[in-house]
Design a protein around this motif. Structure first.
Motif, PDB file in Angstrom:
ATOM      1  N   VAL A  37       0.866  -1.182   0.000  1.00  0.00           N
ATOM      2  CA  VAL A  37       0.000   0.000   0.000  1.00  0.00           C
ATOM      3  C   VAL A  37       0.902   1.231   0.000  1.00  0.00           C
ATOM      4  CG1 VAL A  37      -1.800   1.270   1.218  1.00  0.00           C
ATOM      5  CG2 VAL A  37      -1.842  -1.233   1.167  1.00  0.00           C
ATOM      6  N   VAL A  38       1.129   1.792  -1.180  1.00  0.00           N
ATOM      7  CA  VAL A  38       2.070   2.902  -1.340  1.00  0.00           C
ATOM      8  C   VAL A  38       1.479   3.964  -2.257  1.00  0.00           C
ATOM      9  CG1 VAL A  38       4.032   1.322  -1.082  1.00  0.00           C
ATOM     10  CG2 VAL A  38       3.263   1.958  -3.360  1.00  0.00           C
ATOM     11  N   HIS A  39       2.073   5.138  -2.179  1.00  0.00           N
ATOM     12  CA  HIS A  39       1.745   6.239  -3.087  1.00  0.00           C
ATOM     13  C   HIS A  39       3.047   6.885  -3.518  1.00  0.00           C
ATOM     14  CE1 HIS A  39      -0.890   9.350  -4.772  1.00  0.00           C
ATOM     15  NE2 HIS A  39      -1.891   8.561  -4.452  1.00  0.00           N
ATOM     16  N   TYR A  53      10.863   3.764  -1.517  1.00  0.00           N
ATOM     17  CA  TYR A  53      10.450   4.878  -0.661  1.00  0.00           C
ATOM     18  C   TYR A  53       9.205   5.505  -1.276  1.00  0.00           C
ATOM     19  CZ  TYR A  53      14.742   4.634   2.076  1.00  0.00           C
ATOM     20  OH  TYR A  53      15.742   4.217   2.920  1.00  0.00           O
ATOM     21  N   SER A  54       8.349   6.053  -0.410  1.00  0.00           N
ATOM     22  CA  SER A  54       7.079   6.583  -0.911  1.00  0.00           C
ATOM     23  C   SER A  54       6.564   7.696  -0.016  1.00  0.00           C
ATOM     24  CB  SER A  54       6.033   5.458  -1.014  1.00  0.00           C
ATOM     25  OG  SER A  54       5.784   4.891   0.255  1.00  0.00           O
ATOM     26  N   THR A  55       5.523   8.350  -0.477  1.00  0.00           N
ATOM     27  CA  THR A  55       4.880   9.463   0.203  1.00  0.00           C
ATOM     28  C   THR A  55       4.363   9.063   1.583  1.00  0.00           C
ATOM     29  OG1 THR A  55       4.293  10.712  -1.770  1.00  0.00           O
ATOM     30  CG2 THR A  55       2.752  10.849   0.061  1.00  0.00           C
ATOM     31  N   HIS A  56       4.333  10.064   2.479  1.00  0.00           N
ATOM     32  CA  HIS A  56       3.763   9.979   3.836  1.00  0.00           C
ATOM     33  C   HIS A  56       4.745   9.395   4.847  1.00  0.00           C
ATOM     34  CE1 HIS A  56       0.088  11.519   2.314  1.00  0.00           C
ATOM     35  NE2 HIS A  56      -0.382  10.386   1.813  1.00  0.00           N
ATOM     36  N   GLY A  57       4.283   9.378   6.103  1.00  0.00           N
ATOM     37  CA  GLY A  57       5.171   9.047   7.196  1.00  0.00           C
ATOM     38  C   GLY A  57       6.291  10.069   7.230  1.00  0.00           C
ATOM     39  N   LEU A  58       7.488   9.607   7.486  1.00  0.00           N
ATOM     40  CA  LEU A  58       8.681  10.435   7.315  1.00  0.00           C
ATOM     41  C   LEU A  58       9.448   9.907   6.099  1.00  0.00           C
ATOM     42  CD1 LEU A  58       9.813  10.859  11.043  1.00  0.00           C
ATOM     43  CD2 LEU A  58       8.424  12.401   9.637  1.00  0.00           C
ATOM     44  N   ILE A  59       8.696   9.707   5.029  1.00  0.00           N
ATOM     45  CA  ILE A  59       9.046   9.055   3.770  1.00  0.00           C
ATOM     46  C   ILE A  59       9.154   7.551   4.027  1.00  0.00           C
ATOM     47  CG2 ILE A  59      10.567   8.938   1.779  1.00  0.00           C
ATOM     48  CD1 ILE A  59      11.391  11.776   2.267  1.00  0.00           C
ATOM     49  N   GLU A  60       8.041   6.880   3.785  1.00  0.00           N
ATOM     50  CA  GLU A  60       7.914   5.462   4.109  1.00  0.00           C
ATOM     51  C   GLU A  60       8.910   4.607   3.327  1.00  0.00           C
ATOM     52  OE1 GLU A  60       3.119   5.560   5.131  1.00  0.00           O
ATOM     53  OE2 GLU A  60       3.859   4.458   3.384  1.00  0.00           O
ATOM     54  N   GLY A  74      10.161   0.881   8.236  1.00  0.00           N
ATOM     55  CA  GLY A  74      10.321   2.183   8.872  1.00  0.00           C
ATOM     56  C   GLY A  74      10.239   3.325   7.888  1.00  0.00           C
ATOM     57  N   ASP A  75      10.945   4.417   8.205  1.00  0.00           N
ATOM     58  CA  ASP A  75      10.929   5.628   7.397  1.00  0.00           C
ATOM     59  C   ASP A  75      12.360   6.065   7.083  1.00  0.00           C
ATOM     60  OD1 ASP A  75       8.173   5.692   7.609  1.00  0.00           O
ATOM     61  OD2 ASP A  75       8.152   7.140   9.238  1.00  0.00           O
ATOM     62  N   ALA A  76      12.494   6.922   6.086  1.00  0.00           N
ATOM     63  CA  ALA A  76      13.805   7.469   5.761  1.00  0.00           C
ATOM     64  C   ALA A  76      14.382   8.244   6.934  1.00  0.00           C
ATOM     65  CB  ALA A  76      13.711   8.362   4.533  1.00  0.00           C
ATOM     66  N   PHE A  77      13.524   9.060   7.575  1.00  0.00           N
ATOM     67  CA  PHE A  77      13.965   9.910   8.675  1.00  0.00           C
ATOM     68  C   PHE A  77      13.434   9.390  10.006  1.00  0.00           C
ATOM     69  CE2 PHE A  77      13.838  12.703   4.950  1.00  0.00           C
ATOM     70  CZ  PHE A  77      15.096  13.285   4.997  1.00  0.00           C
TER      71      PHE A  77
END
Length: 321
Positions: A37-39, A53-60, A74-77
């Motif tokens: 489930v990504v955007h 990597y994808s939109t939302h979170g802290l770059i999912e 996790g997230d990028a950040f």
């Protein structure tokens, strides 16, 4: 990628006239499972794994060993950089672009809010590309509500001469490009030109999410058109044009300039796979992959990851397999 205007506009959009890639028997989407489930996905192969990597979170972030089963990682950040809040009160980053150059991974991304061009493109770097390893370097390019374009949906290109370029844009006057200094990843001090690559003549000027790919003598500009982010009501589609220079002029298969609404359709709604867009183009194992999201008509319009193999016809135009 995330459309700054298309998510809040009426569902009926006048589509610009466009040619279409020939329909050929193909393989269809490659099978993907797990957390898909990504955007606005961007993908790279790093140390044997595929990273998305994808939109939302802290770059999912998602990871896959085999490019089939993806696991949330996790997230990028680990925390949002302080400057994000100027452009997004929710600290909600969009539309990342990952690449590897000069021994490090680069992640360009956008920070904005729906319906606004008070937006900024940021840059982070990492030695491993893994989530949690990124160092942020702040704003690369920003726009205000007084500008005629929008600083979201970045994509980095390295041309045949080794020059770096960043394309970006959504609605307003469409797709723009600036030159980047390879030493810093920021805007080039010796070339301050704001190049114009694509737009369309019909309001609300729904073209965004540029990806420029070099192949042979040509540069190919892939972009997402029409309505994003509306689930099963989305009308997103991916179009392409090409040029002999990274800065254009880009034309479609019929010779119509992309600055005049041209664009050859590469992929559009297919059955329950609705509104494909937010794309990346990746070279892997000797061929090109089209990485994108679509809205699953069999799952309430949930955005999901899709991978399609790209092939090239005798005239050098891409089509999905």
């Amino acid at each position: 990628m995330l459309a700054a205007l298309s998510c809040v506009l009426a569902s009926s959009l006048a589509a610009a006239p466009a040619s279409a890639a020939p329909r050929r028997p193909g393989d269809g989407p490659l099978p993907v499972t797990g957390d898909v489930v990504v955007h606005d996905p961007t993908m790279i192969r790093a140390r044997g794994d595929y990273l998305v990597y994808s939109t939302h979170g802290l770059i999912e972030a998602r990871v896959s060993r085999d490019m089939k089963h993806f696991t949330r990682a996790g997230d990028a950040f680990t925390e949002p950089p302080a400057w994000w809040r100027e452009y997004s009160p929710e600290n909600d980053p969009w539309a990342p672009d990952i690449s590897f150059h000069n021994g490090r991974y680069l992640l360009y991304y956008a920070v904005s809010s729906f319906g606004s061009n008070h937006s900024a493109i940021g840059l982070a770097t990492s030695r491993t590309g893994l989530p949690g390893s990124w160092t942020d370097h702040g704003v690369v390019y920003a726009t205000t509500t007084g500008d005629d374009h929008n600083a979201i949906d970045p994509d980095l290109l390295v041309d045949h001469e080794g020059r770096w370029w960043l394309s970006f844009g959504s609605h307003w006057t469409g797709i723009r490009m600036i030159r980047i200094d390879p030493a810093t990843g920021k805007r080039h001090a010796g070339d301050r030109t704001l190049y114009h690559l694509a737009t369309r003549p019909d309001a609300p000027y729904a073209v965004e999410a540029p990806i420029v790919v070099r192949r042979g003598a040509y540069y190919y500009l892939f972009a997402s058109y029409d309505r994003c982010c509306a689930g099963v009501d989305s009308t997103y589609k991916i179009k392409v044009g090409r040029a002999t220079s990274p800065t254009g002029p880009y034309v479609d298969r019929d010779g119509v300039p992309m600055l005049e609404g041209g664009g050859t359709v590469v992929l559009e709604t297919e059955g329950s796979r609705i509104g494909p867009g937010g794309q990346d183009v990746v070279f892997d194992k000797g061929g090109h992959l089209l990485v994108h999201h679509y809205y699953d008509g069999e799952d309430g319009g949930t955005p999901k990851l899709a991978l399609r193999r790209l092939a090239w016809d005798e005239a050098g135009w891409p089509y999905v397999r």
